[in-house]
Design a protein around this motif. Structure first.
Motif, short mmCIF file in Angstrom:
data_model
loop_
_atom_site.label_atom_id
_atom_site.label_comp_id
_atom_site.label_asym_id
_atom_site.label_seq_id
_atom_site.Cartn_x
_atom_site.Cartn_y
_atom_site.Cartn_z
N MET A 24 -0.27 18.27 -21.51
CA MET A 24 -1.53 17.56 -21.44
C MET A 24 -1.54 16.68 -20.18
SD MET A 24 -3.13 14.72 -23.99
CE MET A 24 -4.18 15.62 -25.07
N GLN A 25 -2.62 16.74 -19.43
CA GLN A 25 -2.73 15.97 -18.20
C GLN A 25 -3.13 14.54 -18.52
OE1 GLN A 25 -5.52 17.57 -15.43
NE2 GLN A 25 -4.84 16.28 -13.76
N GLU A 26 -2.45 13.58 -17.84
CA GLU A 26 -2.79 12.18 -18.05
C GLU A 26 -4.11 11.85 -17.38
OE1 GLU A 26 0.25 9.31 -17.18
OE2 GLU A 26 1.81 10.73 -17.70
N ILE A 27 -4.83 10.90 -17.95
CA ILE A 27 -6.09 10.45 -17.36
C ILE A 27 -5.76 9.46 -16.26
CG2 ILE A 27 -8.24 9.20 -17.80
CD1 ILE A 27 -8.06 10.26 -20.68
N PRO A 28 -6.30 9.67 -15.05
CA PRO A 28 -5.99 8.75 -13.96
C PRO A 28 -6.60 7.37 -14.19
CG PRO A 28 -7.61 10.39 -13.27
CD PRO A 28 -7.17 10.75 -14.67
N LEU A 29 -5.90 6.36 -13.74
CA LEU A 29 -6.40 5.00 -13.87
C LEU A 29 -7.32 4.62 -12.73
CD1 LEU A 29 -3.13 3.24 -15.05
CD2 LEU A 29 -5.03 4.06 -16.44
N ALA A 30 -7.11 5.23 -11.58
CA ALA A 30 -7.94 4.95 -10.42
C ALA A 30 -8.21 6.25 -9.67
CB ALA A 30 -7.26 3.95 -9.50
N ILE A 31 -9.47 6.51 -9.42
CA ILE A 31 -9.85 7.73 -8.71
C ILE A 31 -10.32 7.36 -7.32
CG2 ILE A 31 -11.51 9.63 -8.65
CD1 ILE A 31 -11.51 9.59 -11.68
N TYR A 32 -9.95 8.19 -6.36
CA TYR A 32 -10.37 8.01 -4.97
C TYR A 32 -10.92 9.33 -4.47
CZ TYR A 32 -9.98 7.16 0.06
OH TYR A 32 -10.24 7.01 1.40
N VAL A 33 -12.12 9.32 -3.94
CA VAL A 33 -12.76 10.52 -3.41
C VAL A 33 -12.83 10.38 -1.90
CG1 VAL A 33 -14.91 11.85 -3.31
CG2 VAL A 33 -14.12 10.92 -5.50
N GLU A 34 -12.47 11.45 -1.21
CA GLU A 34 -12.48 11.41 0.25
C GLU A 34 -12.88 12.77 0.80
OE1 GLU A 34 -9.44 10.18 3.78
OE2 GLU A 34 -8.59 11.21 2.05
N SER A 35 -13.69 12.75 1.83
CA SER A 35 -13.99 13.99 2.55
C SER A 35 -13.19 13.99 3.84
CB SER A 35 -15.49 14.09 2.85
OG SER A 35 -15.90 13.03 3.67
N THR A 36 -12.81 15.16 4.27
CA THR A 36 -12.02 15.26 5.50
C THR A 36 -12.19 16.63 6.12
OG1 THR A 36 -9.80 15.02 6.44
CG2 THR A 36 -9.94 16.01 4.25
N ILE A 37 -12.03 16.69 7.43
CA ILE A 37 -12.02 17.99 8.11
C ILE A 37 -10.58 18.43 8.36
CG2 ILE A 37 -14.28 17.72 9.18
CD1 ILE A 37 -12.85 16.93 11.78
N ILE A 38 -9.64 17.57 8.00
CA ILE A 38 -8.22 17.88 8.15
C ILE A 38 -7.77 18.74 6.98
CG2 ILE A 38 -5.91 16.84 8.27
CD1 ILE A 38 -7.28 14.32 9.40
N ASP A 39 -6.86 19.66 7.24
CA ASP A 39 -6.31 20.50 6.18
C ASP A 39 -5.82 19.64 5.02
OD1 ASP A 39 -3.59 21.86 5.06
OD2 ASP A 39 -5.04 23.40 5.66
N PHE A 40 -6.10 20.08 3.80
CA PHE A 40 -5.78 19.30 2.60
C PHE A 40 -4.30 18.93 2.53
CE2 PHE A 40 -4.56 19.14 -1.93
CZ PHE A 40 -5.35 18.07 -2.32
N ARG A 41 -3.42 19.86 2.84
CA ARG A 41 -1.97 19.57 2.77
C ARG A 41 -1.57 18.50 3.77
NH1 ARG A 41 -0.94 25.77 3.30
NH2 ARG A 41 -2.49 25.19 4.81
N ILE A 42 -2.15 18.54 4.96
CA ILE A 42 -1.85 17.53 5.97
C ILE A 42 -2.38 16.18 5.53
CG2 ILE A 42 -2.33 16.78 8.34
CD1 ILE A 42 -2.35 19.81 9.08
N ARG A 43 -3.60 16.16 4.99
CA ARG A 43 -4.18 14.89 4.51
C ARG A 43 -3.35 14.31 3.38
NH1 ARG A 43 -5.38 10.79 6.04
NH2 ARG A 43 -6.99 9.55 5.10
N PHE A 44 -2.88 15.15 2.46
CA PHE A 44 -2.00 14.71 1.38
C PHE A 44 -0.73 14.08 1.95
CE2 PHE A 44 1.75 15.77 -1.18
CZ PHE A 44 1.48 15.02 -2.31
N CYS A 45 -0.12 14.72 2.94
CA CYS A 45 1.09 14.17 3.57
C CYS A 45 0.80 12.83 4.24
CB CYS A 45 1.67 15.16 4.56
SG CYS A 45 2.44 16.58 3.78
N ASN A 46 -0.37 12.71 4.86
CA ASN A 46 -0.75 11.44 5.49
C ASN A 46 -0.85 10.32 4.45
OD1 ASN A 46 -0.92 12.72 7.95
ND2 ASN A 46 -3.14 12.86 7.95
N HIS A 47 -1.47 10.60 3.32
CA HIS A 47 -1.58 9.61 2.24
C HIS A 47 -0.20 9.26 1.69
CE1 HIS A 47 -5.81 8.82 1.75
NE2 HIS A 47 -6.09 10.10 1.69
N LYS A 48 0.61 10.27 1.47
CA LYS A 48 1.96 10.05 0.95
C LYS A 48 2.76 9.16 1.90
CE LYS A 48 5.99 12.76 -0.43
NZ LYS A 48 6.53 14.12 -0.53
N SER A 49 2.68 9.44 3.18
CA SER A 49 3.38 8.63 4.18
C SER A 49 2.87 7.19 4.18
CB SER A 49 3.20 9.25 5.57
OG SER A 49 3.73 8.41 6.56
#
Length: 92
Positions: free
Chosen positions: A1-26
């Protein structure tokens, strides 16, 4: 069962999703204050296991860059409203 997120963030980007994910992680690992996700991540003790990213929409790129920006802004506004990601419910 997937946990319900406590905080949601929506973002649009022209950058590849994997790269954007790595940027956020960093940004989270370095406690950067230029990224809302990283700021939230730093305020309350979190680990990377507390965070998940999901691509929820993808658009076909029009020929004109200004059209792409307008389309992404509209999509981001739509999903922010649909997912209640605006403050105080989310991080937008």
């Amino acid at each position: 069962m997937q946990e319900i997120p406590l905080a949601i963030y929506v973002e649009s980007t022209i950058i590849d999703f994997r790269i954007r994910f790595c940027n956020h992680k960093s940004a989270m690992l370095k406690s950067k204050t230029t990224c809302e996700v990283a700021v939230h991540f730093s305020k309350i003790p979190h680990t990377l296991h507390d965070v998940s990213f999901q691509c929820i929409d993808q658009v076909q790129a029009p020929n004109n860059f200004e059209d792409i920006e307008r389309l992404l802004i509209r999509k981001e506004a739509f999903w922010s409203a649909q997912l209640f990601s605006l403050v105080p419910n989310g991080l937008n």
